[in-house]
Enzyme design. Structure first.
Site, short mmCIF file in Angstrom:
data_model
loop_
_atom_site.label_atom_id
_atom_site.label_comp_id
_atom_site.label_asym_id
_atom_site.label_seq_id
_atom_site.Cartn_x
_atom_site.Cartn_y
_atom_site.Cartn_z
N TYR A 75 0.83 -1.23 0.00
CA TYR A 75 0.00 0.00 0.00
C TYR A 75 0.85 1.26 0.00
CZ TYR A 75 -3.41 -3.42 1.72
OH TYR A 75 -4.20 -4.51 1.85
N THR A 122 -14.88 -10.13 8.90
CA THR A 122 -16.19 -10.78 8.85
C THR A 122 -15.99 -12.30 8.93
OG1 THR A 122 -16.96 -8.99 7.46
CG2 THR A 122 -18.34 -10.97 7.53
N ILE A 125 -16.16 -15.68 6.11
CA ILE A 125 -16.11 -15.32 4.69
C ILE A 125 -14.87 -14.47 4.44
CG2 ILE A 125 -17.60 -13.23 4.90
CD1 ILE A 125 -18.89 -14.39 2.22
N ASP A 204 8.79 -39.83 -29.96
CA ASP A 204 8.32 -38.46 -30.22
C ASP A 204 8.45 -38.14 -31.71
OD1 ASP A 204 7.54 -35.81 -29.94
OD2 ASP A 204 9.48 -35.14 -29.16
C1 SPV Z 1 8.66 -31.12 -26.42
O1 SPV Z 1 8.61 -30.92 -25.21
O2 SPV Z 1 8.09 -32.05 -26.97
C2 SPV Z 1 9.41 -30.21 -27.28
C3 SPV Z 1 10.54 -29.48 -26.71
O3 SPV Z 1 9.12 -30.15 -28.45
S1 SPV Z 1 11.93 -30.45 -27.00
O4 SPV Z 1 11.69 -31.79 -26.51
O5 SPV Z 1 13.03 -29.83 -26.28
O6 SPV Z 1 12.20 -30.47 -28.43
MG MG Z 2 7.79 -31.63 -29.10
#
Ligand code: SPV
Ligand code: MG
Length: 432
Positions: A75, A122, A125, A204
């Site tokens: 504040y 109060t 609440i 992936d």
């Molecule tokens: C993921 O997390 O899938 C990414 C980032 O694409 S990396 O794995 O660093 O490419």
């Molecule tokens: Mg990725």
């Protein structure tokens, strides 16, 4: 007429607040210091309503004379600026984290010849309990989607952590660490292709289709309220990407990041034996533009991910691509690298920021992890993503417990590595 100052978040108005305003009005004109988003975000989660919406509510409350922004959590700066005759506060600040602030306020008001009025809290609440209750109800896709842009406006950098399950999402949602400069928590969630596919026992390589990715994301959506950034891999064909954009928007996802690779996508962090072909610039621009044209909301973000440094191309190639992608409509740029020193990323950031001051820049410091968030923000980072740490942390923990059970042929010795049964039953609300 005297001026009575009252600092307010104003996100949830309840009888306790009305009571304080009534009390203040008995002493003089009520001046509300309405905390800005950034003042709130320094200590609490982002409010549901924007400052403008909160202003509209608060200035229409009976007894309120004037509303001004309170830009800081404390504040003090506003008390010095507006020099009210008194400040009013609930007596809940006598103990707990606000007690130091109370001492400072009392000292300052005394110095300025003003008064501190404390009113009994109060019972039953208060805003914090109501915020908790609202959190357990969840959020709407619309509020969640828009919250990333709001965070970008007020925080540097926005701190994002990977989640691949409801459970990891809950940690990101709830974990807070109290530090000298305020409460630290994660601002949002990264839906990672690497950790999502790994948790399913798949590589992936865009092998998990969008529908399956979304099924798992639903678990995260159900138990969290924070914004989500979706790893869109290459985005596929432009014709498919437009559907992805709309599907993500419908689910309240704030942003998608797509990378400029072609052919079979491999994870960027593989060693140098994996070479990856980069997309021709016009093709990738077309995909970005198609996505931008397809989106329904104004706030959804399509972020272009540069893979030049991953593909051993120079910073100049990344810059050329960044310029083209921004011109094609990208709402932000992510630059990735597996170089440990971070020097290539730092070089890119300096050159990019010299040309584009306001375009959001996303960094994923998995290999150059010795730099702090503050340092990365100093380079120009808008968002920092911890892309895989929840999954990587869980695997060794599971492996260790499993190994001990195999070795000892019983689970007693693994017990202190595991969460107590009572805790796991209480972790998820509604289990009892
Ligand atoms: C993921 O997390 O899938 C990414 C980032 O694409 S990396 O794995 O660093 O490419
Ligand atoms: Mg990725």
């Amino acid at each position: 007429m005297k001026t009575i100052y009252l600092g307010l978040r104003g996100d949830i108005i309840h009888p306790g607040i009305i009571n304080i305003i009534k009390e203040a009005a008995k002493h003089g004109d009520v001046l509300i210091g309405l905390l800005t988003d950034s003042a709130i975000a320094s200590h609490k989660r982002l409010p549901y309503l924007t400052w403008g919406q909160r202003l509209e509510v608060v200035e229409n409350i009976k007894g309120v004379s004037r509303v001004v922004p309170q830009e800081e959590w404390s504040y003090i700066p506003n008390l010095k600026k507006y020099r009210p005759d008194a400040i009013i506060h609930g007596d809940d600040w006598n103990t707990g984290p606000l007690s130091k602030e109370r001492e400072d306020v009392i000292a300052l008001m005394h110095e300025m010849g003003g008064e501190v009025i404390e009113v009994p809290y109060t019972k039953g609440i208060n805003s914090s309990a109501l915020h908790e209750a609202m959190r357990s109800l969840g959020t709407t896709p619309d509020i969640r989607l828009k919250s990333l842009r709001r965070l970008i406006e007020i925080k540097k950098p926005v701190r994002i952590m990977e989640a691949h399950s409801g459970l990891s999402g809950l940690i990101i949602e709830n974990l807070e660490v109290e530090k000298k400069d305020g409460l630290h928590g994660f601002d949002g969630i990264w839906s990672s292709s690497l950790t999502d596919s790994t948790s399913k026992g798949k590589p992936d390589i865009e092998a998990v289709d969008l529908t399956t990715r979304l099924q798992d994301l639903t678990n995260i959506l159900e138990c969290t309220t924070k914004p989500i950034i979706f790893d869109g891999d290459t985005g596929g064909k432009p014709e498919h990407f437009v559907f992805t954009v709309r599907t993500l928007e419908r689910n309240g996802i704030s942003a998608v990041i797509i990378e400029d690779k072609v052919g079979l996508k491999k994870n960027s962090l593989f060693g140098s034996e994996v070479t990856q072909e980069l997309a021709p610039i016009p093709d990738f621009c077309e995909k970005l533009s198609a996505g931008k044209r397809a989106q329904v909301t104004r706030e959804f973000m399509i972020i272009a991910r540069l893979e030049s440094l991953i593909a051993d191309m120079p910073v100049s190639d990344a810059l050329e691509r960044a310029r083209a992608y921004v011109a094609a409509g990208a709402d932000g740029i992510m630059i990735h690298s597996k170089e440990k020193s971070g020097s290539d990323i730092q070089d890119f950031c300096a050159k990019f920021r010299a040309e584009y001051r306001g375009v959001p820049l996303v960094l994923v410091p998995t290999t150059y992890n010795h730099f702090t968030e503050k340092e990365l923000a100093g380079w120009g980072a808008t968002i920092v993503i911890y892309a895989n740490h929840m999954l990587r942390a869980s695997y060794p923990a599971m492996l260790n417990a499993a190994k001990i059970i195999l070795e000892r042929e019983r689970s007693l010795e693994a017990d202190n590595l595991c969460m107590p049964i009572k805790e796991i039953l209480e972790l998820i609300p509604g289990g009892k």
